[in-house]
Write a protein that holds these residues in place. Structure first.
Motif, short mmCIF file in Angstrom:
data_model
loop_
_atom_site.label_atom_id
_atom_site.label_comp_id
_atom_site.label_asym_id
_atom_site.label_seq_id
_atom_site.Cartn_x
_atom_site.Cartn_y
_atom_site.Cartn_z
N SER A 58 -16.50 -1.90 -3.34
CA SER A 58 -16.60 -1.18 -4.61
C SER A 58 -17.94 -1.40 -5.31
O SER A 58 -18.31 -0.63 -6.21
CB SER A 58 -15.46 -1.58 -5.55
N ILE A 59 -18.65 -2.42 -4.88
CA ILE A 59 -19.96 -2.69 -5.48
C ILE A 59 -20.92 -1.53 -5.24
O ILE A 59 -21.87 -1.31 -6.00
CB ILE A 59 -20.55 -3.99 -4.90
N SER A 60 -20.67 -0.76 -4.18
CA SER A 60 -21.57 0.34 -3.86
C SER A 60 -21.23 1.63 -4.61
O SER A 60 -21.96 2.62 -4.50
CB SER A 60 -21.55 0.61 -2.35
N GLU A 61 -20.15 1.63 -5.38
CA GLU A 61 -19.77 2.84 -6.12
C GLU A 61 -20.77 3.13 -7.24
O GLU A 61 -21.28 2.21 -7.88
CB GLU A 61 -18.37 2.67 -6.73
N ASN A 62 -20.99 4.40 -7.50
CA ASN A 62 -21.80 4.78 -8.64
C ASN A 62 -21.15 4.30 -9.94
O ASN A 62 -19.94 4.46 -10.12
CB ASN A 62 -21.97 6.31 -8.70
N GLY A 63 -21.95 3.72 -10.79
CA GLY A 63 -21.44 3.32 -12.10
C GLY A 63 -20.59 2.08 -12.10
O GLY A 63 -19.95 1.78 -13.12
N TYR A 64 -20.59 1.32 -11.00
CA TYR A 64 -19.72 0.15 -10.95
C TYR A 64 -20.11 -0.88 -12.02
O TYR A 64 -19.30 -1.69 -12.46
CB TYR A 64 -19.78 -0.51 -9.56
N HIS A 65 -21.38 -0.85 -12.44
CA HIS A 65 -21.92 -1.85 -13.37
C HIS A 65 -21.76 -1.46 -14.82
O HIS A 65 -22.13 -2.22 -15.73
CB HIS A 65 -23.42 -2.04 -13.07
N PRO A 74 -7.59 5.28 -14.44
CA PRO A 74 -6.32 6.00 -14.29
C PRO A 74 -5.61 5.63 -12.99
O PRO A 74 -4.38 5.53 -12.95
CB PRO A 74 -6.74 7.47 -14.30
N GLU A 75 -6.41 5.40 -11.93
CA GLU A 75 -5.81 5.04 -10.64
C GLU A 75 -5.13 3.67 -10.71
O GLU A 75 -4.14 3.44 -10.01
CB GLU A 75 -6.89 5.01 -9.54
N LEU A 76 -5.66 2.77 -11.54
CA LEU A 76 -5.04 1.46 -11.69
C LEU A 76 -3.72 1.58 -12.43
O LEU A 76 -2.71 0.97 -12.04
CB LEU A 76 -5.98 0.51 -12.43
N ARG A 77 -3.70 2.39 -13.48
CA ARG A 77 -2.44 2.58 -14.22
C ARG A 77 -1.40 3.22 -13.30
O ARG A 77 -0.21 2.85 -13.33
CB ARG A 77 -2.67 3.43 -15.46
N SER A 78 -1.82 4.18 -12.50
CA SER A 78 -0.89 4.82 -11.55
C SER A 78 -0.39 3.82 -10.52
O SER A 78 0.79 3.86 -10.13
CB SER A 78 -1.58 5.99 -10.85
N ALA A 79 -1.27 2.93 -10.08
CA ALA A 79 -0.86 1.91 -9.10
C ALA A 79 0.17 0.96 -9.71
O ALA A 79 1.14 0.58 -9.04
CB ALA A 79 -2.09 1.14 -8.61
N TRP A 246 -9.19 -13.69 -11.20
CA TRP A 246 -9.66 -12.31 -11.28
C TRP A 246 -9.31 -11.67 -12.62
O TRP A 246 -9.91 -10.67 -13.00
CB TRP A 246 -9.04 -11.48 -10.16
N ARG A 247 -8.31 -12.21 -13.29
CA ARG A 247 -7.86 -11.76 -14.61
C ARG A 247 -7.44 -10.30 -14.58
O ARG A 247 -8.12 -9.42 -15.13
CB ARG A 247 -8.93 -11.99 -15.69
N VAL A 248 -6.31 -10.05 -13.95
CA VAL A 248 -5.74 -8.71 -13.91
C VAL A 248 -4.27 -8.80 -14.30
O VAL A 248 -3.48 -9.48 -13.64
CB VAL A 248 -5.86 -8.07 -12.52
N LYS A 274 -15.24 -2.77 -12.84
CA LYS A 274 -14.67 -1.71 -12.00
C LYS A 274 -14.28 -2.20 -10.61
O LYS A 274 -13.18 -1.87 -10.12
CB LYS A 274 -15.66 -0.54 -11.90
N PRO A 275 -15.11 -2.98 -9.89
CA PRO A 275 -14.69 -3.46 -8.58
C PRO A 275 -13.41 -4.31 -8.62
O PRO A 275 -12.62 -4.26 -7.68
CB PRO A 275 -15.90 -4.28 -8.11
N VAL A 276 -13.21 -5.07 -9.69
CA VAL A 276 -11.97 -5.83 -9.82
C VAL A 276 -10.79 -4.89 -9.94
O VAL A 276 -9.72 -5.12 -9.35
CB VAL A 276 -12.04 -6.79 -11.02
#
Length: 385
Positions: A58-65, A74-79, A246-248, A274-276
């Motif tokens: 995920s580090i390579s994703e655009n905007g990860y920083h 939204p994908e995390l809430r869905s998960a 990781w604090r999730v 975002k990567p977390v």
């Protein structure tokens, strides 16, 4: 005399017990003493490999920083929604009824600050996780302890509560599967809590980070709730997926209450890394095999803990669940604190006394399962010398 530089809200709070104790253990180790820490519930096992891979990729994703949404991806809430549906048979609207957190401990503080006014009363279990009381006090609330003990199988005594004036109680903290006592959750208990909340219009928050550790069945207080019930549940990946650092976490339930927590939270942080969150999504997709393997390790360790506890003259319930073993000290021992101090002095073993979790724990100590078998073999060697 109070220090005028320090806020009065910290009066009577004190530094977290384990924060202090870890410093003491570090000092003893620097002095050359090989202290074995058997008290902290921080998983030593690694997270699932696919979770680590998801983090790195995920580090390579655009905007990860960049800053992320206060509500999480939204994908995390869905998960999280899918996770609850699959493992708890609970339907949650991912848009309105789920809020990801930077660890569920954050949710304890945020819930208190968002829902409590100064002078509100809060019911807190005794024994129980110390943060329930400290967060409630920091929000200006008045803590009322309700007792958990062997006579009621470490469950709330609803008959006793009926005799009390609870007209000023706004919120009740519960924690099942329970820490520190290891009492499992049940649908019957959660139905009683739902009825109690409805009758008295009390917010009930169940803290549920141990639902996957050595439990026979996964239960959630959200399962049979109605949309207008004043019910929330905290959950976390810290224990279930070995992701404590990781604090999730998440909080789910009543839409209005979730919105209130979001209002407070959005003023406190700027979202998660975002990567977390991408890695957390992968964790939530792990199948039953992951939990079977995880619990096989904890089952083996727990047998070693039982052996050590017996060797020390302690008694315990073999059916307790979660990441700890709650053990009653020998009859001749003065208190859990004195007993724990003797273990540290005589065997260089640290376990917390039950009094850390409340006065009902005065005759108990708590062992953690977060040490591998060689450590427990060394514990047994020291005890049996």
């Amino acid at each position: 005399m109070a220090d005028p530089l320090i806020a009065k809200r910290l009066d009577g709070i004190g530094e977290y017990y384990f924060s202090q104790k870890l410093r003491q253990i570090d000092q003893l180790r620097r002095e050359g003493q090989n202290v074995l820490n058997l008290g902290i519930g921080s998983p030593d096992l690694k997270p699932p490999k696919p979770v680590e891979e998801a983090l790195f990729s995920s580090i390579s994703e655009n905007g990860y920083h960049q800053y992320q949404s206060y509500k999480g991806l939204p994908e995390l809430r869905s998960a999280f929604s899918d996770w609850y549906e699959h493992y708890f048979n609970v339907s949650l609207d991912s848009e309105k009824e789920i809020l990801p957190l930077i660890g569920s401990k954050e949710g304890i503080m945020h819930s208190c600050m968002a829902l409590l006014n100064e002078g509100d009363e809060v019911m807190v279990p005794n024994p129980g996780y110390p943060s329930y009381a400290s967060a409630s006090k920091l929000a200006g609330a008045i803590v009322r302890h309700y007792r958990l003990n062997k006579s009621t199988d470490y469950l709330p005594d609803f008959d006793d509560l009926k005799t009390q004036d609870i007209s000023r109680v706004k919120l009740m903290w519960v924690n099942y599967p329970n820490m520190p006592t290891g009492t499992d959750a049940s649908e019957t208990l959660f139905e009683q809590l739902l009825d109690f909340s409805r009758k008295h219009r009390i917010i009930v928050i169940n803290d549920n980070p141990y639902g996957f550790i050595l439990t026979k069945k996964r239960n959630s207080i959200l399962k049979n709730r109605r949309p207008d019930d004043l019910i929330l549940e905290l959950n976390s990946l810290s224990k279930s997926h070995n992701m404590a650092g990781w604090r999730v976490g998440m909080i789910g339930g009543n839409t209005e209450l979730i919105q209130a927590v979001l209002t407070f939270k959005s003023n406190m942080d700027s979202g998660q890394f975002k990567p977390v969150m991408r890695a957390a999504i992968k964790a939530l997709e792990m199948g039953e095999d992951w939990f079977v393997k995880l619990n096989a390790v904890y089952t083996e360790r727990r047998e070693k803990v039982f052996e050590a506890a017996r060797s020390l003259g302690c008694t315990f319930d073999k059916n307790q669940v979660g990441m700890f073993v709650w053990a009653e000290i020998p009859e001749h021992a003065l208190s859990g604190k004195v007993f724990a101090d003797q273990l540290l002095k005589n065997y260089k073993i640290f376990v917390p006394p039950g009094s850390v979790f409340g006065s009902e724990g005065n005759k108990y100590v708590r062992f953690s399962l977060c040490s591998d078998l060689p450590v427990w073999n060394e514990v047994l060697n020291r005890i049996k010398k």
